[in-house]
Motif scaffolding. Structure first.
Motif, PDB file in Angstrom:
ATOM      1  N   GLN A 749       0.835  -1.202   0.000  1.00 43.60           N
ATOM      2  CA  GLN A 749       0.000   0.000   0.000  1.00 43.60           C
ATOM      3  C   GLN A 749       0.873   1.256   0.000  1.00 43.60           C
ATOM      4  O   GLN A 749       0.524   2.269  -0.590  1.00 43.60           O
ATOM      5  N   GLU A 750       2.030   1.187   0.683  1.00 42.51           N
ATOM      6  CA  GLU A 750       2.923   2.345   0.744  1.00 42.51           C
ATOM      7  C   GLU A 750       3.869   2.409  -0.462  1.00 42.51           C
ATOM      8  O   GLU A 750       4.407   3.463  -0.773  1.00 42.51           O
ATOM      9  N   ALA A 795      -8.425  -4.784  11.881  1.00 45.87           N
ATOM     10  CA  ALA A 795      -7.200  -4.108  11.406  1.00 45.87           C
ATOM     11  C   ALA A 795      -6.772  -4.699  10.066  1.00 45.87           C
ATOM     12  O   ALA A 795      -6.432  -3.971   9.124  1.00 45.87           O
ATOM     13  N   ALA A 796      -6.813  -6.046   9.970  1.00 46.59           N
ATOM     14  CA  ALA A 796      -6.409  -6.716   8.720  1.00 46.59           C
ATOM     15  C   ALA A 796      -7.384  -6.359   7.596  1.00 46.59           C
ATOM     16  O   ALA A 796      -6.978  -6.100   6.458  1.00 46.59           O
ATOM     17  N   ALA A 797      -8.676  -6.315   7.936  1.00 45.11           N
ATOM     18  CA  ALA A 797      -9.691  -5.983   6.923  1.00 45.11           C
ATOM     19  C   ALA A 797      -9.484  -4.561   6.407  1.00 45.11           C
ATOM     20  O   ALA A 797      -9.578  -4.301   5.194  1.00 45.11           O
ATOM     21  N   GLN A 801      -8.576  -3.262   2.675  1.00 42.68           N
ATOM     22  CA  GLN A 801      -9.390  -2.247   1.990  1.00 42.68           C
ATOM     23  C   GLN A 801      -8.494  -1.115   1.459  1.00 42.68           C
ATOM     24  O   GLN A 801      -8.644  -0.670   0.317  1.00 42.68           O
ATOM     25  N   MET A 802      -7.535  -0.692   2.304  1.00 42.80           N
ATOM     26  CA  MET A 802      -6.630   0.397   1.894  1.00 42.80           C
ATOM     27  C   MET A 802      -5.735  -0.052   0.734  1.00 42.80           C
ATOM     28  O   MET A 802      -5.454   0.717  -0.183  1.00 42.80           O
ATOM     29  N   LEU A 803      -5.296  -1.329   0.781  1.00 42.19           N
ATOM     30  CA  LEU A 803      -4.454  -1.855  -0.314  1.00 42.19           C
ATOM     31  C   LEU A 803      -5.262  -1.906  -1.615  1.00 42.19           C
ATOM     32  O   LEU A 803      -4.778  -1.535  -2.687  1.00 42.19           O
ATOM     33  N   ALA A 809      -6.089   2.825  -7.502  1.00 41.26           N
ATOM     34  CA  ALA A 809      -5.526   4.149  -7.813  1.00 41.26           C
ATOM     35  C   ALA A 809      -4.306   4.002  -8.730  1.00 41.26           C
ATOM     36  O   ALA A 809      -4.086   4.828  -9.626  1.00 41.26           O
ATOM     37  N   PHE A 810      -3.530   2.924  -8.524  1.00 44.15           N
ATOM     38  CA  PHE A 810      -2.344   2.662  -9.352  1.00 44.15           C
ATOM     39  C   PHE A 810      -2.758   2.393 -10.799  1.00 44.15           C
ATOM     40  O   PHE A 810      -2.221   2.975 -11.754  1.00 44.15           O
TER      41      PHE A 810
END
Length: 971
Positions: A749-750, A795-797, A801-803, A809-810
């Motif tokens: 994600q980063e 937290a994993a979910a 979602q963020m990934l 977006a990529f």
């Protein structure tokens, strides 16, 4: 006999579990028994009988029985038979009767729970079954103290359920509560008020706690009952007499405040407040300095504040409606309270002072609106100013090195005083400026002998003028000459009177804060810069004995240099030499006491960078200075990385990784000094940053502490993409390869924003690399998203979602960059797989942010590949998958058209349909009318309507139509 039968019926074993000390087995059994009694049609009746007959002495069992009863009333009342409802009423009255005969009252938690049950029964039955609720209770309890206690607690519980505005009620409950209050006003309020009067009169000597309870009830009910029942001579005189009784006076004060706060006609309110003030004054309550009870004075201060604010509100209303005489009378009443306001404002106890700030603030607001101020009003303003200045002063007890709750409260109180100071500046800026100048000048003349708190507050006042007398972009030293010359004089005094040497951390901090707030002063008088620089650099600033001062000064120094570096050319190398030891990387050994924390050092590296980059030295000198700044970081990095690779102990590995991360962060921070005017290339620093890259990148393949190391190197790469331009490109492939190995959702994600940043900046230049890295990155993302996770692991979910969002977006960045070939050259199977994930993202995941991104991407892909010369087979894909996505997504139950983010998604969905029409023309309209819309059972009329709207040039019409179309479809 009845006792025996009930005892036999109740589960004694389960009751043992009610004791907080019981073991888990019994507690579980008690819980199960509670559920059983709650849900049963009539098993709860044993609890009613146990309460009515006082069978159990155990407090936990009594509480339990009330809880069971509470559940029946709250959730099952309508389903109870008339006999059962009668049983509840009788149970409560019998229990209450028992209280009258008991020598000892029940524990407070049982009385509170009983009051809650009485209140719930009242709410359910007062309007229908039990209109004589209060009459029955008062007839039973008379003036029995135990009974009165339950009666008063019940009234407070009813207030909580029916009146309390802080509790949210459904429309149905609000309607019910209004009916209850109307019924009470008509039928019983006068009787209740009479009962309160009797209780207050009877028990003020013998039972002060009951009297206080009753005062609280009066204060709670006065907001919605007829005020004449309370605001009359008989009642008010009783309340005033209680102001002289030590145990009652605080509660009596609160009660009077509630009476004052009741909404009413402005003229009547003024009369009420004035009559109350008259009585209070003649009873001696205005002689604040003779009162020693600070707790009472804090309450009294709140009362005076309430009276003052009520008068101001009345004046505002009367002035607005043009009632000149009444407004003048009310203003006179306000002015008459100012001497008392000042006594309370300047009181040494901060709580007493803080409680009157509201009235003071509003009084100043009144003065601001007056066309002209009288001499008396001007002297009031001066008196408030002096009070504020006095109260801003620290006291001896303030602990600067270890601030606790008291200190935090004083900081909050200072914020309130600052509001007053700002308001004073609006009313009379000249008076404020003159007052501050007087205090400041007198204090600076003899700062060596003055106590620290006086010196601190004098500088603080100068600092506060910066916000109180605002200037655009801090231009305090141009424009209004009176203000400019006063501020300039004070600043000149501040930097030349040596007060920076005062030995107290609060004075040191205030000095540097003020110097930086008025940094533009040094553009007018730059000859003071060397003296101030020395203060920053020696034991007054960066080498102060207080870590708190050093830390703040590091930040302030960077701000000072940023603004004034043009005036520092002559001192650059001297400054760099003096701060050299502050730029050393603190070793990871325990017990090493560095002067600055690593966060503070970031500011120091940025400052060093600014000095080097913006200096007037030749390029070779800048290059040499930057290398001498960065070389120690690179050397330390290599040594520490070698140590980390050898280290086996996890704690030590973490310390080394932190240290490595700081080294990278410091190097990164120096690059913030560059700008479009002063680029890395122009300053000859390309090579040294390339060396940094070569030094830092090996950390990516380190098997330990991967998260910390990758994160810092990734941040460095972000900076280098901005600063080094294409010089960074050779390093990216190897860095990417390492970052895609063994990665977690957060790593990916980063990492994606790094690739997106590069794509947006370099476009065609990175096309070959992107073609090469595209599928490995996509597959790594798919692999992480496919990993199983715990069902409840939020937290994993969230990480997934963020990934997912980052991935979409990529793809959008790639599609929008105009580099068609990056995706086109991945092979038909891979392209299909990727585009399917975009379809899935648009339709299946209830995440409007991701869905919006997916529709933007689909629209872009249609634009790229959907035309006559587009990708082979893509038009077929449009009809099979993209068009259905545009309809299936908004039809999902999770697609909430009342949510703003979702509406934005729908707009992008509409734009996708528009793009398909643009690329495929009439063929698309034919497909919709003849094949797709009929398959959704859309009528021919609506189909035609939609197709006409799609063909219109105005996209806004389509967006609005789509919203209405799907709202209709969901009905």
């Amino acid at each position: 006999m009845a006792c025996q039968s009930v005892a036999a019926i109740m589960d004694e074993q389960a009751l043992l579990g009610l004791n907080p000390n019981a073991d888990a087995r019994y507690r579980q059994r008690a819980m199960a028994y509670f559920e059983q009694l709650k849900e049963s049609q009539d098993a709860w009746e044993v609890c009613a009988e146990a309460l009515a007959k006082g069978i159990y002495n155990d407090d936990h069992v009594k509480f339990f029985c009330f809880q069971v009863l509470e559940h029946q009333i709250k959730f099952r009342h309508a389903g109870l038979s008339a006999v059962q409802q009668q049983l509840i009423r009788e149970t409560l009255m019998k229990w209450l009767q028992c209280q009258l005969m008991n020598n000892q009252p029940e524990k407070p938690f049982i009385r509170n729970k009983a009051a809650q049950v009485f209140a719930l029964t009242f709410i359910m039955e007062y309007l229908t079954l039990w209109p004589k609720f209060f009459f029955d209770i008062l007839s039973l309890v008379g003036l029995n103290p135990h009974g009165i206690d339950i009666y008063l607690r019940t009234l407070m519980a009813i207030d909580g359920e029916v009146v309390d505005r802080d509790i949210l009620h459904s429309p149905e409950e609000t309607r019910r509560n209004t009916l209850i209050k109307d019924g009470m006003r008509e039928q019983c309020i006068p009787h209740l008020v009479e009962s309160w009067f009797q209780i207050l009169q009877t028990y003020q000597q013998s039972h002060p706690e009951l009297t206080c309870q009753c005062l609280e009830v009066v204060g709670s009910y006065v907001s919605w009952i007829d005020l004449n029942l309370i605001a009359n001579d008989r009642f008010v005189n009783l309340l005033l007499s209680q102001l002289s009784v030590e145990e009652l006076r605080e509660e009596a004060c609160d009660c009077l405040l509630e009476i004052v706060n009741k909404g009413m006609d402005p003229v009547d309110k003024t009369k009420l407040v004035e009559s109350l003030c008259q009585v209070l004054q003649s009873a001696g309550f205005f002689n604040v300095e003779q009162e020693e009870d600070v707790d009472f004075l804090a309450k009294f201060s709140r009362l005076v504040n309430g009276m003052g604010q009520s008068l101001v509100l009345s004046w505002t209303k009367l002035a607005k409606t043009g009632n000149v005489k009444e407004a003048a009378d009310t203003l006179q009443a306000v002015e008459a309270k100012v001497p008392l306001l000042l006594q309370l404002l300047v009181h040494e106890d901060d709580d007493i002072s803080a409680n009157i700030v509201g009235f003071c603030y509003e009084y100043l607001h009144v003065l601001k609106q007056l066309p002209q101020l009288t001499d008396q009003q001007k002297s009031n303003i001066e008196a408030i100013m002096l009070a504020v200045m006095k109260k801003l002063t620290y006291d001896d007890e303030y602990n600067f090195e270890n601030e606790g709750e008291d200190e935090a409260m004083f900081v909050e109180y200072r914020k309130q005083l600052k509001m007053l100071l700002d308001r004073l500046a609006q009313v009379s800026p000249e008076l404020l400026l003159e007052a501050v100048r007087r205090v400041f000048t007198n204090t600076m003349q003899n700062w060596q002998t003055a106590p620290f708190m006086e010196v601190e507050v004098a500088i603080r006042l100068l600092y506060m003028l910066g916000e109180a007398l605002p200037a655009s972009h801090g231009a305090h030293f141009s424009g209004d000459t009176a203000k400019t010359s006063a501020l300039q004089d004070m600043m000149r005094t501040l930097v030349s009177c040596s007060v920076s040497s005062y030995q107290h951390s609060s004075v040191s901090l205030e000095f540097f804060e003020t110097v930086v707030r008025y940094e533009k002063f040094f553009l007018v008088e730059p000859h003071h810069i060397p003296n101030v620089l020395m203060a920053f650099l020696d034991q007054r600033g960066l080498r102060h004995n207080s870590p708190k001062v050093r830390s703040r000064v590091a930040y302030l120094f960077s701000r000072f240099v940023k603004t004034l570096h043009k005036h520092m050319n002559a001192f650059i190398e001297d400054i760099l030499t003096r701060i050299q030891d502050l730029l050393e990387l603190a070793p990871p050994e325990n017990g090493f006491l560095a002067l600055l924390t690593s966060d503070d050092q970031l500011f120091m590296f940025e400052t060093a960078g600014i000095l080097i980059v913006n200096g007037e030295s030749p390029v070779e000198r800048k290059q040499a200075l930057m290398r001498s700044l960065l070389l120690p970081l690179m050397d330390a990095f290599r040594l520490l990385l070698a140590k980390l690779l050898q280290e086996t102990e996890e704690e030590r590995q973490a310390a080394l990784a932190d240290c490595l991360s700081h080294a990278v962060g410091f190097a990164s921070r120096t690059s913030k000094a560059f700008s479009n005017k002063q680029t890395v290339k122009q300053c000859g620093c390309t090579e040294v940053y390339r060396d940094c890259m070569q030094t830092f990148l090996p950390a990516l393949s380190c098997p330990f502490q991967r998260g910390v190391l990758r994160s810092s190197v990734r941040s460095f790469l972000h900076r280098m993409i901005i600063c080094l331009e294409e010089e960074v490109l050779p390093f990216i492939p190897a860095a990417s390869e390492h970052m895609l190995k063994d990665c977690e959702a957060k790593d990916l994600q980063e990492f994606i924003p790094l690739i997106s940043q590069m794509t947006a900046k370099f476009k065609r230049q990175v096309s070959p690399f992107l073609q090469q890295v595209f599928m490995p990155l996509v597959l790594a993302i798919f692999e992480v998203l496919a990993r199983p996770a715990e069902e409840n692991d939020q937290a994993a979910a969230l990480e997934k979602q963020m990934l997912r969002r980052s991935y979409f977006a990529f793809i959008m960045t790639i599609a929008a960059s105009g580099m068609n070939e990056v995706m086109a050259n991945q092979g038909a199977e891979n392209i299909e797989r990727v585009v399917f994930t975009i379809i899935q993202g648009a339709v299946d995941f209830p995440d409007p942010i991701a869905q919006k991104t997916c529709f933007i991407t689909l629209s872009k892909l249609v634009e790229l590949w959907g035309g006559k010369d587009g990708m082979v087979g893509f038009p077929d894909f449009i009809y099979k998958h993209i068009v259905p996505a545009c309809f299936l997504a908004p039809l999902k139950p999770t697609f909430d058209l009342s949510d703003a983010q979702t509406v934005l998604t729908l707009s992008e969905c509409a734009l996708t349909l528009k793009m398909i029409h643009l690329k495929r023309g009439p063929e698309f309209i034919q497909f919709l009318q003849q094949e797709y819309l009929p398959s959704l059972q859309v009528s021919p009329e609506i189909s035609q309507e939609l197709c006409q709207v799609i063909q219109q040039p105005d996209v806004k019409v389509l967006k609005n139509y789509m919203k209405a179309f799907f709202q209709r479809a969901k009905l």
